[in-house]
Scaffold this active site. Structure first.
Site, PDB file in Angstrom:
ATOM      1  N   CYS A   1       0.853  -1.185   0.000  1.00 50.06           N
ATOM      2  CA  CYS A   1       0.000   0.000   0.000  1.00 50.06           C
ATOM      3  C   CYS A   1       0.885   1.230   0.000  1.00 50.06           C
ATOM      4  O   CYS A   1       1.845   1.325   0.750  1.00 50.06           O
ATOM      5  CB  CYS A   1      -0.942   0.090   1.189  1.00 50.06           C
ATOM      6  SG  CYS A   1      -2.262  -1.096   1.157  1.00 50.06           S
TER       7      CYS A   1
ATOM      8  N   ARG B   1       4.279  -0.534  -4.624  1.00 50.07           N
ATOM      9  CA  ARG B   1       3.891  -0.979  -3.289  1.00 50.07           C
ATOM     10  C   ARG B   1       2.557  -1.729  -3.278  1.00 50.07           C
ATOM     11  O   ARG B   1       2.164  -2.282  -2.248  1.00 50.07           O
ATOM     12  CB  ARG B   1       3.792   0.223  -2.353  1.00 50.07           C
ATOM     13  CG  ARG B   1       5.109   0.944  -2.153  1.00 50.07           C
ATOM     14  CD  ARG B   1       4.941   2.094  -1.209  1.00 50.07           C
ATOM     15  NE  ARG B   1       4.666   1.652   0.128  1.00 50.07           N
ATOM     16  CZ  ARG B   1       5.592   1.450   1.066  1.00 50.07           C
ATOM     17  NH1 ARG B   1       6.851   1.671   0.796  1.00 50.07           N
ATOM     18  NH2 ARG B   1       5.258   1.056   2.274  1.00 50.07           N
TER      19      ARG B   1
ATOM     20  N   TRP C   1      -2.582  -2.681  -1.747  1.00 49.12           N
ATOM     21  CA  TRP C   1      -2.251  -4.104  -1.781  1.00 49.12           C
ATOM     22  C   TRP C   1      -3.201  -4.731  -0.763  1.00 49.12           C
ATOM     23  O   TRP C   1      -3.084  -4.495   0.438  1.00 49.12           O
ATOM     24  CB  TRP C   1      -0.793  -4.324  -1.381  1.00 49.12           C
ATOM     25  CG  TRP C   1      -0.359  -5.746  -1.521  1.00 49.12           C
ATOM     26  CD1 TRP C   1       0.040  -6.373  -2.651  1.00 49.12           C
ATOM     27  CD2 TRP C   1      -0.264  -6.720  -0.479  1.00 49.12           C
ATOM     28  NE1 TRP C   1       0.369  -7.681  -2.379  1.00 49.12           N
ATOM     29  CE2 TRP C   1       0.197  -7.922  -1.053  1.00 49.12           C
ATOM     30  CE3 TRP C   1      -0.532  -6.700   0.883  1.00 49.12           C
ATOM     31  CZ2 TRP C   1       0.392  -9.083  -0.322  1.00 49.12           C
ATOM     32  CZ3 TRP C   1      -0.333  -7.864   1.623  1.00 49.12           C
ATOM     33  CH2 TRP C   1       0.126  -9.037   1.015  1.00 49.12           C
TER      34      TRP C   1
ATOM     35  N   ASN D   1      -1.978   2.495   5.388  1.00 51.24           N
ATOM     36  CA  ASN D   1      -1.112   1.356   5.068  1.00 51.24           C
ATOM     37  C   ASN D   1      -0.876   0.633   6.394  1.00 51.24           C
ATOM     38  O   ASN D   1      -0.401   1.240   7.348  1.00 51.24           O
ATOM     39  CB  ASN D   1       0.202   1.892   4.471  1.00 51.24           C
ATOM     40  CG  ASN D   1       1.325   0.870   4.426  1.00 51.24           C
ATOM     41  OD1 ASN D   1       2.490   1.228   4.504  1.00 51.24           O
ATOM     42  ND2 ASN D   1       1.001  -0.393   4.295  1.00 51.24           N
ATOM     43  N   GLY D   2      -1.215  -0.646   6.455  1.00 54.34           N
ATOM     44  CA  GLY D   2      -1.049  -1.387   7.708  1.00 54.34           C
ATOM     45  C   GLY D   2      -2.265  -2.266   7.945  1.00 54.34           C
ATOM     46  O   GLY D   2      -3.067  -2.491   7.020  1.00 54.34           O
TER      47      GLY D   2
ATOM     48  N   GLU E   1      17.198 -18.507  -5.146  1.00 55.54           N
ATOM     49  CA  GLU E   1      16.881 -17.175  -5.660  1.00 55.54           C
ATOM     50  C   GLU E   1      16.401 -17.261  -7.115  1.00 55.54           C
ATOM     51  O   GLU E   1      15.453 -16.579  -7.513  1.00 55.54           O
ATOM     52  CB  GLU E   1      18.119 -16.270  -5.519  1.00 55.54           C
ATOM     53  CG  GLU E   1      18.051 -14.915  -6.201  1.00 55.54           C
ATOM     54  CD  GLU E   1      16.936 -14.006  -5.710  1.00 55.54           C
ATOM     55  OE1 GLU E   1      16.215 -14.366  -4.767  1.00 55.54           O
ATOM     56  OE2 GLU E   1      16.758 -12.933  -6.305  1.00 55.54           O
TER      57      GLU E   1
ATOM     58  N   LYS F   1      12.764 -16.037  -8.481  1.00 52.85           N
ATOM     59  CA  LYS F   1      12.594 -15.035  -9.540  1.00 52.85           C
ATOM     60  C   LYS F   1      11.582 -15.513 -10.572  1.00 52.85           C
ATOM     61  O   LYS F   1      10.686 -14.777 -10.955  1.00 52.85           O
ATOM     62  CB  LYS F   1      13.916 -14.730 -10.259  1.00 52.85           C
ATOM     63  CG  LYS F   1      14.915 -13.889  -9.518  1.00 52.85           C
ATOM     64  CD  LYS F   1      14.580 -12.418  -9.407  1.00 52.85           C
ATOM     65  CE  LYS F   1      13.837 -12.129  -8.153  1.00 52.85           C
ATOM     66  NZ  LYS F   1      14.544 -11.770  -6.970  1.00 52.85           N
TER      67      LYS F   1
ATOM     68  N   GLU G   1       7.988 -15.635  -9.126  1.00 58.08           N
ATOM     69  CA  GLU G   1       7.277 -14.391  -8.835  1.00 58.08           C
ATOM     70  C   GLU G   1       6.940 -13.580 -10.070  1.00 58.08           C
ATOM     71  O   GLU G   1       5.921 -12.905 -10.087  1.00 58.08           O
ATOM     72  CB  GLU G   1       8.001 -13.545  -7.785  1.00 58.08           C
ATOM     73  CG  GLU G   1       9.348 -13.043  -8.174  1.00 58.08           C
ATOM     74  CD  GLU G   1      10.035 -12.241  -7.066  1.00 58.08           C
ATOM     75  OE1 GLU G   1       9.363 -11.737  -6.165  1.00 58.08           O
ATOM     76  OE2 GLU G   1      11.270 -12.126  -7.118  1.00 58.08           O
TER      77      GLU G   1
ATOM     78  N   HIS H   1      17.081 -37.153  -2.330  1.00 60.95           N
ATOM     79  CA  HIS H   1      16.281 -37.456  -1.135  1.00 60.95           C
ATOM     80  C   HIS H   1      14.798 -37.144  -1.344  1.00 60.95           C
ATOM     81  O   HIS H   1      14.059 -37.029  -0.375  1.00 60.95           O
ATOM     82  CB  HIS H   1      16.819 -36.678   0.073  1.00 60.95           C
ATOM     83  CG  HIS H   1      18.221 -37.065   0.413  1.00 60.95           C
ATOM     84  ND1 HIS H   1      18.542 -38.292   0.970  1.00 60.95           N
ATOM     85  CD2 HIS H   1      19.397 -36.410   0.234  1.00 60.95           C
ATOM     86  CE1 HIS H   1      19.855 -38.355   1.145  1.00 60.95           C
ATOM     87  NE2 HIS H   1      20.388 -37.235   0.695  1.00 60.95           N
TER      88      HIS H   1
ATOM     89  N   LYS I   1       6.170  -4.463  -3.381  1.00 58.85           N
ATOM     90  CA  LYS I   1       7.499  -4.250  -2.818  1.00 58.85           C
ATOM     91  C   LYS I   1       7.320  -3.679  -1.417  1.00 58.85           C
ATOM     92  O   LYS I   1       6.349  -2.989  -1.164  1.00 58.85           O
ATOM     93  CB  LYS I   1       8.246  -3.245  -3.695  1.00 58.85           C
ATOM     94  CG  LYS I   1       9.724  -3.388  -3.561  1.00 58.85           C
ATOM     95  CD  LYS I   1      10.438  -2.990  -4.813  1.00 58.85           C
ATOM     96  CE  LYS I   1      11.913  -3.233  -4.668  1.00 58.85           C
ATOM     97  NZ  LYS I   1      12.304  -4.576  -5.061  1.00 58.85           N
TER      98      LYS I   1
HETATM   99  C1  F6R Z   1      11.832 -10.977  -4.219  1.00 62.08           C
HETATM  100  C2  F6R Z   1      11.661  -9.879  -3.302  1.00 62.08           C
HETATM  101  C3  F6R Z   1      11.226 -10.196  -1.914  1.00 62.08           C
HETATM  102  C4  F6R Z   1      12.037  -9.339  -0.924  1.00 62.08           C
HETATM  103  C5  F6R Z   1      11.517  -9.556   0.510  1.00 62.08           C
HETATM  104  C6  F6R Z   1      12.347  -8.787   1.521  1.00 62.08           C
HETATM  105  O1  F6R Z   1      12.268 -10.554  -5.469  1.00 62.08           O
HETATM  106  O2  F6R Z   1      11.848  -8.742  -3.641  1.00 62.08           O
HETATM  107  O3  F6R Z   1      11.348 -11.540  -1.630  1.00 62.08           O
HETATM  108  O4  F6R Z   1      13.383  -9.697  -1.019  1.00 62.08           O
HETATM  109  O5  F6R Z   1      10.198  -9.134   0.592  1.00 62.08           O
HETATM  110  O6  F6R Z   1      12.321  -7.417   1.271  1.00 62.08           O
HETATM  111  P1  F6R Z   1      13.383  -6.450   1.871  1.00 62.08           P
HETATM  112  O7  F6R Z   1      14.709  -6.802   1.328  1.00 62.08           O
HETATM  113  O8  F6R Z   1      12.936  -5.089   1.455  1.00 62.08           O
HETATM  114  O9  F6R Z   1      13.344  -6.634   3.364  1.00 62.08           O
END
Ligand code: F6R
Length: 610
Positions: free
Chosen positions: A2, A27, A75, A101-102, A483, A487, A490, A506, A605
């Site tokens: 948000c 966001r 969000w 936001n929250g 990772e 990627k 997501e 396993h 994000k």
């Molecule tokens: C994946 C991604 C998320 C963040 C996670 C932590 O591409 O961006 O998995 O890495 O939400 O976010 P931060 O680093 O901002 O604490």
């Protein structure tokens, strides 16, 4: 998670707010809404489900001039993504509008009580209770006190901005657990969830702390705390530029940020790496250097991509600095009973510096008396402010929801930190120098990987029909397998499992057949031979294999279906290079499907809620 933005001042609020939402859209993008107090004192409110573009189209020719207003990009947490649940939310009298936001945790009880005394709700959100509570308190006390009483009544987290038609020149903003920044411009004030909408207008900002409320008018602001006492706030300067937050001709922020990695890595190590002395100079750790020399144990807390960076860090710290290191998902750490003591240091890794779980873990560690450190990208963010000491990434704004350049800058800082801690302990000058020299070469080596982008794009096309992948790596490349899988999950919505290579036999091996390809990170390192055996096991089950291998390794090409080469570096630094083909592979996999790479579904994000 948000985004909220507000403006009060001599300029026209509408365009500032819409531009602010555009910059905050990463966001959340389930819905967007705006509330403006027009020049004639009327309220103009519009909300639309879906991305910001829907709201922009809806108000394109009819946004009134206004000196004050609020806007929100959502969000969804409580209540599905819809116009009805979009912010701003209002009271029964349609005078008080607010964006949030929250999460208000006790909203159900509050809503039931308010309904009993006649309040009518128009959304399914937790947020709406705030507007009705303020309305209720306003029957007894002035608006500002009504806001305080409301906040005293709610449990949960909020970054909140409120306007009221009865005091139309003011915005009230309050914070508890969700970030809020006040931009102090020559022409007015901009409040926002982060600095992205602010940089265009000013580099002077004030960070609100939990429990603080600001009353902002077109030409002044006053911050008070919950005891109703005035708080003197320091104005901080931000160093991000508007240009850094633009796409600069790239199709997506994600691609721009992938390509920026040589530069962002250079920025992370510049002035910090003293190659001739085999040392790292980390100014942010100067005051705690003695404590770190005595440290016996390091616990890393982080989430998502930052967690995988931390996992690489664990391997580095243990192998080269000889420090017992544990890593834990921040979301787990906060709910179990972590054993911490004065000789343990807790390190948070976070791009945004606002991730609620990581912040809570740091607070828990501090409560238990441990020293806390941060590796954070966003300057002035809550984790950066609340940790005892730390190092900034200097990666610049990361706008793409999928983290890329923040990850490699985290790895770079972890390598610097390894040098710093190692040289405080047993690491020899020769080893320090070797690491430092190899680290300084990596930015140029990254550029070599980009030369293969078209080849990686072709591979992603070839595999675009598969809906499941297994990503495997060993030792330093095990976190990179995780990772890489994250990627592609997501942004391309492809099911992928990341595993340590040795674990394949396993269980996951049962999945392998001609429809379940493997992405194997098989660089020439101390575990190369073992990795090759794992690849053979996949091939023997009819699985296709794409390998990320070390330049010059011709033999692997005979074993696998497709190879992407990366330059040779020190084993501990390999992740800085091996992750790049996986970022590019995920990027093109998503682009080929026509997906919105920078705004993947259901994600946002900066995850500021639990
Ligand atoms: C994946 C991604 C998320 C963040 C996670 C932590 O591409 O961006 O998995 O890495 O939400 O976010 P931060 O680093 O901002 O604490």
């Amino acid at each position: 998670m948000c985004g909220i933005v507000g403006y009060t001042g001599p300029r026209d609020a509408g365009p500032i707010l819409l531009e602010g939402l555009r910059r905050l859209e990463y966001r959340g993008y389930d819905s967007a809404g705006i509330a403006l107090v027009t020049e004639s004192g009327e309220l103009f409110v519009e909300k639309k489900a879906g991305k910001l573009a829907n709201l922009q189209t809806a108000i394109a020719d009819r946004t009134p001039n206004a000196a004050i207003g609020l806007a929100h990009t959502r969000w969804a947490t409580h209540g599905k993504p819809s116009e009805r649940n979009a912010h701003p939310h209002c009271d029964c009298g349609k005078k008080i509008y607010l964006v949030h936001n929250g999460i208000i945790e006790n909203y159900k009880e509050l809503k039931a009580d308010l309904e009993k005394i006649g309040h009518k709700f128009s959304s399914e959100t937790d947020t709406e209770v705030l507007a009705h509570l303020i309305e209720e308190y306003k029957k007894q006390v002035p608006l500002k006190e009504a806001v305080w009483r409301t906040l005293a009544h709610v449990q949960g987290t909020y970054g909140l901005a409120i306007i009221d038609r009865s005091e139309p020149e003011k915005i009230f903003v309050a914070r508890n657990g969700s970030p809020l920044v006040l931009g102090v411009a020559d022409d007015g004030y901009i409040i926002a969830s982060d600095i992205a909408p602010i940089v265009r207008y000013t580099n002077q900002v004030i960070y609100l702390e939990d429990g603080e409320m600001a009353e902002v008018t077109p030409c002044s602001f006053q911050v008070t705390n919950f005891k109703r006492k005035k708080v003197e706030k320091e104005i901080s300067k931000i160093d991000w530029t508007l240009e850094e937050a633009e796409k600069k001709g790239y199709d997506h922020f994600m691609l721009k940020e992938i390509i920026e990695q040589p530069e962002s890595m250079q920025n992370a190590i510049r002035g910090r790496l003293v190659a001739k002395e085999g040392m790292a100079k980390l100014g942010g750790l100067r005051d705690v250097a003695d404590h770190l020399r005595e440290m016996k144990r390091l616990v890393i807390v982080s989430c998502g991509t930052s967690y995988y960076a931390g996992l690489v860090g664990k391997y580095m710290f243990e192998e080269y600095a000889g420090i017992r290191t544990e890593i834990e998902y921040a979301s787990e750490f906060r709910y179990r009973k972590p054993i911490l003591d004065k000789e343990t240091v807790v390190l948070a890794i976070s791009q945004s510096g606002e991730t609620a779980d990581t912040l809570a873990a740091i607070r828990e560690a501090k409560n238990k008396g441990a020293m806390t450190l941060g590796i954070v990208n966003v300057v002035g963010s809550t984790i950066a402010r609340e940790t005892d000491a730390g190092v900034y990434n200097h990666a610049g704004p990361e706008i793409g929801v999928a983290s890329t350049k923040a990850f490699t800058s985290q790895l770079s800082i972890l390598a610097l930190f390894t040098l710093f801690l190692g040289r405080q302990r047993d690491m020899s000058f020769v080893m320090g120098k070797r690491i430092a020299e190899e680290l300084s070469k990596v930015p140029e080596q990254m550029k070599k990987v980009f030369k293969d982008s078209q080849h990686i794009k072709r591979i992603s096309k070839k595999y675009s029909g598969f809906s499941d992948f297994l990503y495997l790596g060993r030792k330093y490349n095990y976190p990179i397998a995780m990772e890489g899988a994250l990627k592609i999950k997501e942004i391309a919505y492809v099911h992928a499992e990341g595993y340590p290579f040795g674990e394949m036999k396993h269980g996951p091996i049962a999945l392998i057949d001609e429809n379940f390809p493997t992405v194997a990170i098989a660089t020439r390192d101390s575990v190369y031979e073992k990795t090759l055996s794992g690849i053979q096991e996949s091939k023997a089950r009819g699985g296709k294999v794409v390998a990320v291998a070390t330049a010059g390794d011709k033999s692997i090409a005979k074993l696998v279906d497709d190879v992407i080469y990366i330059p040779k570096t020190l084993e501990m630094l390999t992740p800085l290079l091996s992750v790049i083909p996986l970022q590019i592979f995920a990027y093109y996999s998503a682009v080929q499907k026509g997906l919105d790479v920078d705004r993947p579904r259901n994600l946002a994000k900066s995850v500021t809620v639990e």
